[in-house]
Design a protein around this motif. Structure first.
Motif, PDB file in Angstrom:
ATOM      1  N   GLU A 215       0.801  -1.228   0.000  1.00 14.68           N
ATOM      2  CA  GLU A 215       0.000   0.000   0.000  1.00 14.68           C
ATOM      3  C   GLU A 215       0.832   1.274   0.000  1.00 14.68           C
ATOM      4  N   GLY A 216       2.159   1.152  -0.162  1.00  8.63           N
ATOM      5  CA  GLY A 216       3.014   2.342  -0.155  1.00  8.63           C
ATOM      6  C   GLY A 216       4.317   2.066   0.564  1.00  8.63           C
ATOM      7  N   TRP A 217       4.848   3.103   1.180  1.00  6.14           N
ATOM      8  CA  TRP A 217       6.116   2.971   1.894  1.00  6.14           C
ATOM      9  C   TRP A 217       5.883   3.158   3.387  1.00  6.14           C
ATOM     10  N   LEU A 218       6.419   2.229   4.185  1.00  9.71           N
ATOM     11  CA  LEU A 218       6.361   2.327   5.634  1.00  9.71           C
ATOM     12  C   LEU A 218       7.679   2.920   6.113  1.00  9.71           C
ATOM     13  N   VAL A 219       7.639   3.707   7.180  1.00 10.10           N
ATOM     14  CA  VAL A 219       8.872   4.282   7.732  1.00 10.10           C
ATOM     15  C   VAL A 219       8.987   3.900   9.197  1.00 10.10           C
ATOM     16  N   GLN A 220      10.218   3.592   9.598  1.00 12.11           N
ATOM     17  CA  GLN A 220      10.505   3.227  10.977  1.00 12.11           C
ATOM     18  C   GLN A 220      11.756   3.967  11.411  1.00 12.11           C
ATOM     19  N   SER A 221      11.722   4.536  12.600  1.00 14.77           N
ATOM     20  CA  SER A 221      12.873   5.236  13.148  1.00 14.77           C
ATOM     21  C   SER A 221      13.454   4.403  14.287  1.00 14.77           C
ATOM     22  N   LEU A 222      14.770   4.206  14.254  1.00 12.50           N
ATOM     23  CA  LEU A 222      15.449   3.369  15.249  1.00 12.50           C
ATOM     24  C   LEU A 222      16.496   4.178  15.988  1.00 12.50           C
ATOM     25  N   SER A 223      16.760   3.795  17.248  1.00  8.02           N
ATOM     26  CA  SER A 223      17.785   4.496  18.024  1.00  8.02           C
ATOM     27  C   SER A 223      18.512   3.513  18.935  1.00  8.02           C
ATOM     28  N   ILE A 224      19.241   4.034  19.899  1.00  9.21           N
ATOM     29  CA  ILE A 224      20.112   3.253  20.789  1.00  9.21           C
ATOM     30  C   ILE A 224      19.420   1.977  21.284  1.00  9.21           C
ATOM     31  N   GLY A 225      20.150   0.869  21.211  1.00  7.12           N
ATOM     32  CA  GLY A 225      19.662  -0.400  21.730  1.00  7.12           C
ATOM     33  C   GLY A 225      18.808  -1.203  20.766  1.00  7.12           C
ATOM     34  N   GLU A 226      18.501  -0.660  19.597  1.00  3.79           N
ATOM     35  CA  GLU A 226      17.636  -1.367  18.656  1.00  3.79           C
ATOM     36  C   GLU A 226      18.461  -1.997  17.531  1.00  3.79           C
ATOM     37  N   SER A 227      17.789  -2.798  16.724  1.00  2.00           N
ATOM     38  CA  SER A 227      18.418  -3.443  15.578  1.00  2.00           C
ATOM     39  C   SER A 227      17.682  -3.061  14.303  1.00  2.00           C
ATOM     40  N   LEU A 228      18.440  -2.964  13.236  1.00  2.00           N
ATOM     41  CA  LEU A 228      17.908  -2.694  11.905  1.00  2.00           C
ATOM     42  C   LEU A 228      17.565  -4.034  11.268  1.00  2.00           C
ATOM     43  N   GLN A 229      16.288  -4.251  10.999  1.00  3.42           N
ATOM     44  CA  GLN A 229      15.818  -5.490  10.383  1.00  3.42           C
ATOM     45  C   GLN A 229      15.679  -5.273   8.879  1.00  3.42           C
ATOM     46  N   LEU A 230      16.591  -5.852   8.110  1.00  2.72           N
ATOM     47  CA  LEU A 230      16.570  -5.706   6.656  1.00  2.72           C
ATOM     48  C   LEU A 230      15.896  -6.933   6.047  1.00  2.72           C
ATOM     49  N   GLN A 231      14.618  -6.792   5.723  1.00  5.31           N
ATOM     50  CA  GLN A 231      13.865  -7.899   5.147  1.00  5.31           C
ATOM     51  C   GLN A 231      14.336  -8.218   3.738  1.00  5.31           C
ATOM     52  N   SER A 232      14.824  -7.214   3.023  1.00  6.95           N
ATOM     53  CA  SER A 232      15.244  -7.408   1.633  1.00  6.95           C
ATOM     54  C   SER A 232      16.367  -8.427   1.512  1.00  6.95           C
TER      55      SER A 232
END
Length: 184
Positions: free
Chosen positions: A151-168
């Motif tokens: 349905e479009g583009w989703l955006v997520q903001s991450l900061s200290i202590g989190e992980s970047l989940q790259l589904q691609s």
């Protein structure tokens, strides 16, 4: 007296870029010299490459960083040098220019942040192959992930202590790994 920069065709730009000692991005017939990268920028790119490259070994996907051109035909052949790019489509085989990335990552600097957030975001989202676009701050621990959704583009903001989940590419990277040795 104000001098107007001459417009270039895409072919003229590519020929110019082959012989130029400095990299230029190409938008609407104009070539723009790229800003120099500082140590933090370089460290973040190296950390990303260090996390992604081992994961992609043997998958057929290719990791490219810093010096590979990306052309977006649907954006009047706009051409950029993404900091990190993953291409999984084997038909995208030009040795100098890619057109079908599934993942793009830009490291934001004070000089490029606005360009990366506006123009590049707008043009990158025109790429049918692109599944994720990531912007990594180099002045604070902050990562923005744009992911294609039906349905479009989703955006997520991450900061200290989190992980970047790259589904691609089916990979999670801790932000602490992205920012390892970076002085903020």
């Amino acid at each position: 007296m104000i001098a107007r920069q001459p417009e270039l065709t895409y072919s003229e730009y590519l020929a110019y870029e082959q012989s130029s000692p400095k990299k230029h991005e190409f938008v609407n017939g104009q070539a723009f010299a790229m800003a120099e990268e500082d140590e933090n920028h370089n460290l973040i790119v190296i950390n990303l490459v260090g996390c992604i490259h081992p994961h992609l070994r043997g998958t057929g996907s290719r990791l490219l960083a810093l010096a590979m051109k990306l052309t977006i035909a649907s954006a009047n052949n706009a051409t950029y040098y993404p900091d990190v790019m993953v291409v999984c489509d084997r038909s995208d085989n030009d040795p100098y220019v890619k057109q079908k990335p599934c993942l793009l990552i830009e490291v934001l600097s004070p000089f490029t942040a606005m360009l990366d957030r506006r123009e590049k975001l707008f043009n990158y989202q025109k790429l049918e192959s692109l599944q994720e676009y990531v912007m990594v701050s180099q002045t604070e621990i902050k990562v923005e992930l744009y992911r294609r959704d039906p349905e479009g583009w989703l955006v997520q903001s991450l900061s200290i202590g989190e992980s970047l989940q790259l589904q691609s590419i089916d990979l999670a990277i801790a932000l602490s790994d992205i920012y390892e040795d970076v002085q903020l």
